[in-house]
Design a protein around this motif. Sequence first.
Motif, PDB file in Angstrom:
ATOM      1  N   GLN A 277      34.114  44.191  42.821  1.00  0.00           N
ATOM      2  CA  GLN A 277      34.967  43.640  43.875  1.00  0.00           C
ATOM      3  C   GLN A 277      34.698  42.156  44.076  1.00  0.00           C
ATOM      4  O   GLN A 277      33.704  41.619  43.582  1.00  0.00           O
ATOM      5  CB  GLN A 277      34.713  44.381  45.198  1.00  0.00           C
ATOM      6  N   GLY A 278      35.589  41.526  44.818  1.00  0.00           N
ATOM      7  CA  GLY A 278      35.343  40.147  45.205  1.00  0.00           C
ATOM      8  C   GLY A 278      34.439  40.080  46.418  1.00  0.00           C
ATOM      9  O   GLY A 278      33.959  41.101  46.911  1.00  0.00           O
TER      10      GLY A 278
ATOM     11  N   THR B 111      44.544  37.115  43.751  1.00  0.00           N
ATOM     12  CA  THR B 111      44.590  37.820  42.474  1.00  0.00           C
ATOM     13  C   THR B 111      44.104  36.911  41.363  1.00  0.00           C
ATOM     14  O   THR B 111      44.539  35.766  41.266  1.00  0.00           O
ATOM     15  CB  THR B 111      46.019  38.285  42.168  1.00  0.00           C
ATOM     16  N   GLN B 112      43.224  37.431  40.526  1.00  0.00           N
ATOM     17  CA  GLN B 112      42.727  36.666  39.395  1.00  0.00           C
ATOM     18  C   GLN B 112      43.010  37.419  38.098  1.00  0.00           C
ATOM     19  O   GLN B 112      42.909  38.647  38.044  1.00  0.00           O
ATOM     20  CB  GLN B 112      41.220  36.421  39.522  1.00  0.00           C
ATOM     21  N   PHE B 113      43.325  36.650  37.069  1.00  0.00           N
ATOM     22  CA  PHE B 113      43.645  37.227  35.763  1.00  0.00           C
ATOM     23  C   PHE B 113      43.092  36.338  34.669  1.00  0.00           C
ATOM     24  O   PHE B 113      43.186  35.119  34.778  1.00  0.00           O
ATOM     25  CB  PHE B 113      45.161  37.360  35.614  1.00  0.00           C
ATOM     26  N   PRO B 114      42.487  36.889  33.622  1.00  0.00           N
ATOM     27  CA  PRO B 114      42.180  38.312  33.440  1.00  0.00           C
ATOM     28  C   PRO B 114      40.945  38.706  34.237  1.00  0.00           C
ATOM     29  O   PRO B 114      40.248  37.840  34.771  1.00  0.00           O
ATOM     30  CB  PRO B 114      41.923  38.395  31.939  1.00  0.00           C
TER      31      PRO B 114
ATOM     32  N   HIS C  71      39.121  33.797  51.460  1.00  0.00           N
ATOM     33  CA  HIS C  71      39.455  35.102  50.901  1.00  0.00           C
ATOM     34  C   HIS C  71      39.243  35.007  49.397  1.00  0.00           C
ATOM     35  O   HIS C  71      39.888  34.195  48.735  1.00  0.00           O
ATOM     36  CB  HIS C  71      40.900  35.462  51.223  1.00  0.00           C
ATOM     37  N   PHE C  72      38.358  35.826  48.881  1.00  0.00           N
ATOM     38  CA  PHE C  72      38.001  35.750  47.476  1.00  0.00           C
ATOM     39  C   PHE C  72      38.752  36.774  46.633  1.00  0.00           C
ATOM     40  O   PHE C  72      39.039  37.892  47.088  1.00  0.00           O
ATOM     41  CB  PHE C  72      36.496  36.001  47.294  1.00  0.00           C
ATOM     42  N   GLY C  73      39.032  36.382  45.388  1.00  0.00           N
ATOM     43  CA  GLY C  73      39.508  37.331  44.401  1.00  0.00           C
ATOM     44  C   GLY C  73      38.347  38.115  43.814  1.00  0.00           C
ATOM     45  O   GLY C  73      37.185  37.869  44.156  1.00  0.00           O
ATOM     46  N   ASN C  74      38.675  39.051  42.926  1.00  0.00           N
ATOM     47  CA  ASN C  74      37.633  39.885  42.321  1.00  0.00           C
ATOM     48  C   ASN C  74      36.871  39.183  41.203  1.00  0.00           C
ATOM     49  O   ASN C  74      35.885  39.708  40.699  1.00  0.00           O
ATOM     50  CB  ASN C  74      38.243  41.183  41.778  1.00  0.00           C
ATOM     51  N   GLY C  75      37.334  38.019  40.810  1.00  0.00           N
ATOM     52  CA  GLY C  75      36.628  37.254  39.795  1.00  0.00           C
ATOM     53  C   GLY C  75      37.077  37.556  38.378  1.00  0.00           C
ATOM     54  O   GLY C  75      37.664  38.616  38.098  1.00  0.00           O
ATOM     55  N   THR C  76      36.826  36.613  37.498  1.00  0.00           N
ATOM     56  CA  THR C  76      37.023  36.783  36.058  1.00  0.00           C
ATOM     57  C   THR C  76      35.659  36.678  35.400  1.00  0.00           C
ATOM     58  O   THR C  76      34.973  35.660  35.556  1.00  0.00           O
ATOM     59  CB  THR C  76      37.946  35.721  35.464  1.00  0.00           C
ATOM     60  N   ARG C  77      35.274  37.720  34.690  1.00  0.00           N
ATOM     61  CA  ARG C  77      33.991  37.685  33.966  1.00  0.00           C
ATOM     62  C   ARG C  77      34.247  37.102  32.579  1.00  0.00           C
ATOM     63  O   ARG C  77      34.941  37.705  31.763  1.00  0.00           O
ATOM     64  CB  ARG C  77      33.380  39.072  33.857  1.00  0.00           C
TER      65      ARG C  77
END
Lengths: 116, 114
Positions: free
Chosen positions: A42-43, B5-8, B104-110
């Motif tokens: 999650q973020g 939203t982050q992609f990918p 507000h953060f996105g879930n991140g891109t690894r």
Amino acid sequence: AQSVTQPDIHITVSEGASLELRCNYSYGATPYLFWYVQSPGQGLQLLLKYFSGDTLVQGIKGFEAEFKRSQSSFNLRKPSVHWSDAAEYFCAVGAVRGGGADGLTFGKGTHLIIQP
Amino acid sequence: EAGVTQFPSHSVIEKGQTVTLRCDPISGHDNLYWYRRVMGKEIKFLLHFVKESKQDESGMPNNRFLAERTGGTYSTLKVQPAELEDSGVYFCASSQYRVRSPLHFGNGTRLTVT
């Protein structure tokens, strides 16, 4: 420049026990202080914030934190943890540059492990 | 309200290749931030947009990183050419106002560079 220290990399707590996560900051003026939580995949989610006023702030999920200027601390507490609280917790300081939370500086995070 | 939203969500590339990360902020949020967490280290600020303008890019590591926010909506972060030390999780965050607004953060891109 501001900095944040979270001295505990890992903390293990039994479910139902109380919790305190430590955070110390370094900043030359009045800081904006935050606690964020990141669950796996999650973020970062904001738990609570301190800008001014009452030094004891309440957040979501039953968390609270107390700002102590004399100790440059902003420790996070919860009276009784739940297994779902297992996550990584980040303390952050924001610069007061007339712009609030620009360029947050984060601590390295504390992994919270909950024992059954 | 849709979140950031982050992609990918994951990207694995070889050293020397190019990668472009995308971030869609919450609608109406003028402020957009990029952060990066290298494994075992703290989350570090990269840059801050206000609408389409770069407000602060003091955290960008070097000129291999290029961030854009055309039209003040979504943002891209391009790494060209990628190096091994660029591996980490790249977070995007947005806020409505600069003063006292939570991020507000996105879930991140690894990103993994091999």
